[in-house]
Write an enzyme that holds these catalytic residues in place. Structure first.
Site, short mmCIF file in Angstrom:
data_model
loop_
_atom_site.label_atom_id
_atom_site.label_comp_id
_atom_site.label_asym_id
_atom_site.label_seq_id
_atom_site.Cartn_x
_atom_site.Cartn_y
_atom_site.Cartn_z
N HIS A 265 1.32 -1.18 -0.04
CA HIS A 265 0.50 -0.41 -0.10
C HIS A 265 0.93 1.40 -0.03
CE1 HIS A 265 -2.82 2.12 0.53
NE2 HIS A 265 -3.45 2.50 2.56
N GLU B 261 -1.47 1.19 -5.86
CA GLU B 261 -0.63 -0.14 -4.12
C GLU B 261 -0.51 -0.73 -5.75
OE1 GLU B 261 -3.34 -0.16 -1.41
OE2 GLU B 261 -3.67 2.14 -2.05
#
Length: 311
Positions: A179, A283
Site C-alpha cells: 500500500h 498499490e
C-alpha cells in the site's frame, strides 16, 4: 520469543551502515545508510517508512500524525497488507464462527516480523529477509499452516518480494498488497500511466465497475479505485519534483489508486489536514477478482520494483 535489539545488533548490524533501535516501545526498526540510499525499515509490520536514493528526494511519504504506537498501523511508507485487503471478504461468517474481529487489511501490518538475513553489497545495496511469525494470532484468524517471507533489496532502486507458502492440506485463499504512499510535490499535477483500458471498481461510487478510458489518470477529487486484471508497468509522473517513479510488478494482478482529498482526510486522525496534497497511493495488490487461492504445498510470490528517473 521476539528478537531483542541487543540480539539484532549483535547478529545483523554493520558498523556505520545498519543499526537496530527501538525509539518507540514495541516498534523495533532498522536504520540503513549506505552510498546508495538512506532507509528506515520497521520490523513492526515489515514496514518501510523511508527510502531516499542518495542525491535524490524522499520517495515515500510518512504522515506527521502517524501515532507510531504498538497495536496501531503506521500511516504512510509501505504498509504490507496480508492476508486480506481492506475488510476481510468473509469477515461476518468467519468472525461469528470463531469469536474474532478481523482487523482492516489483515494482521501482518501490526505484527513484529522476524529478521532472517541482512547483507550489504559493495555497491551499497542492502538485502533484508523478514518472516511473519506463525503464532497464535495467525491461527486465530485461520492461517495456521502457512509461511510468509518478505525480501527487500534497498539501494538506488527498491525491490520487494512477498512469498507465501501453503503448508496445510487444503487450498487457502488470501489477498495481499503493498500500500505504497508516494511522496509528491503537487497532487494536482500528478499523473498515473499504465492503466488505460483497465476495468476498475470505484469505491467512491457504490462499487460501480468502470473502464479507465484516458491514458493518464489525474487527481481532481478523492480517488479510491481497484483496477482488476492489471499487470502492466506503471509510471507515476511527479512534475513538481521533476521526476517519474516507475513501478514494475510481477505476481500482482490488481492495482489500487488512492487519495482521500479534502473529502475523506477528516476521517483519518493519523493524517494531517494537508496530507492529501503530499502523497499519492499506487498499490501493487492481489484482491477482489484477483484473490489468490493457494494449493497445498504451493508458493506464490508478489514482487514490486521501484526506480526513479528525471522527468
Amino acid at each position: 520469543m521476539p528478537q531483542t535489539i541487543a540480539e539484532l545488533n549483535s547478529k545483523f548490524a554493520i558498523r556505520d551502515h545498519i543499526t537496530f533501535t527501538e525509539d518507540e516501545p514495541g516498534l523495533p526498526k532498522m536504520r540503513i545508510a549506505t552510498a546508495a540510499s538512506d532507509a528506515t525499515l520497521y520490523l513492526y509490520g515489515a514496514h518501510l517508512t523511508q527510502w531516499t536514493p542518495r542525491g535524490g528526494n524522499p520517495v515515500l511519504y510518512l504522515s506527521p500524525k502517524s501515532p507510531l504506537t504498538a497495536g496501531k498501523p503506521i500511516r504512510g511508507g509501505i504498509p504490507v497488507l496480508f492476508p486480506w485487503f481492506g475488510p476481510r471478504w468473509n469477515a461476518s461468517e468467519y468472525d461469528a464462527a470463531h469469536g474474532t474481529t478481523s482487523p482492516m487489511h489483515g494482521f501482518a501490518r501490526t505484527t513484529v516480523w522476524t529478521v532472517d538475513r541482512v547483507h550489504l553489497d559493495p555497491t551499497g545495496e542492502v538485502e533484508v529477509t523478514l518472516s511473519l511469525p506463525e503464532d497464535e494470532q495467525a491461527k486465530a484468524f485461520g492461517f495456521p499452516d502457512f509461511h510468509a517471507t518478505l525480501e527487500f533489496r534497498i539501494g538506488k532502486e527498491l525491490h520487494m518480494t512477498l512469498s507465501v507458502t501453503n503448508r496445510s492440506k487444503e487450498a487457502v485463499p488470501f489477498e495481499e498488497g503493498f500500500h505504497t504512499y508516494f511522496a509528491i510535490g503537487n497532487i494536482h499535477a500528478v499523473r498515473v500511466l499504465g492503466l488505460r483500458g483497465s476495468t476498475y471498481i470505484d469505491k467512491r461510487d457504490n462499487l460501480t465497475r468502470k473502464v479507465q478510458r484516458e491514458t493518464e489518470l489525474a487527481f481532481s477529487r478523492d480517488v479510491d479505485q481497484l483496477h482488476v486484471n492489471t499487470s502492466e508497468p506503471l509510471i507515476l509522473q511527479d512534475p513538481a519534483n521533476h521526476r517519474a517513479i516507475h513501478i514494475l510488478k510481477t505476481g500482482s494482478h490488481s492495482t489500487v489508486v488512492w487519495n482521500p482529498w479534502t473529502v475523506l482526510t477528516p476521517n483519518f486522525p493519523d493524517l494531517a489536514e494537508d496530507s492529501w496534497e503530499h502523497f499519492a497511493c499506487v498499490e501493487v495488490v492481489n484482491a477482489a477478482d484477483d484473490r489468490i487461492t493457494l494449493e497445498p504445498g504451493a508458493t506464490h510470490g508478489m514482487a514490486m520494483a521501484i526506480s526513479v528517473t528525471s522527468l
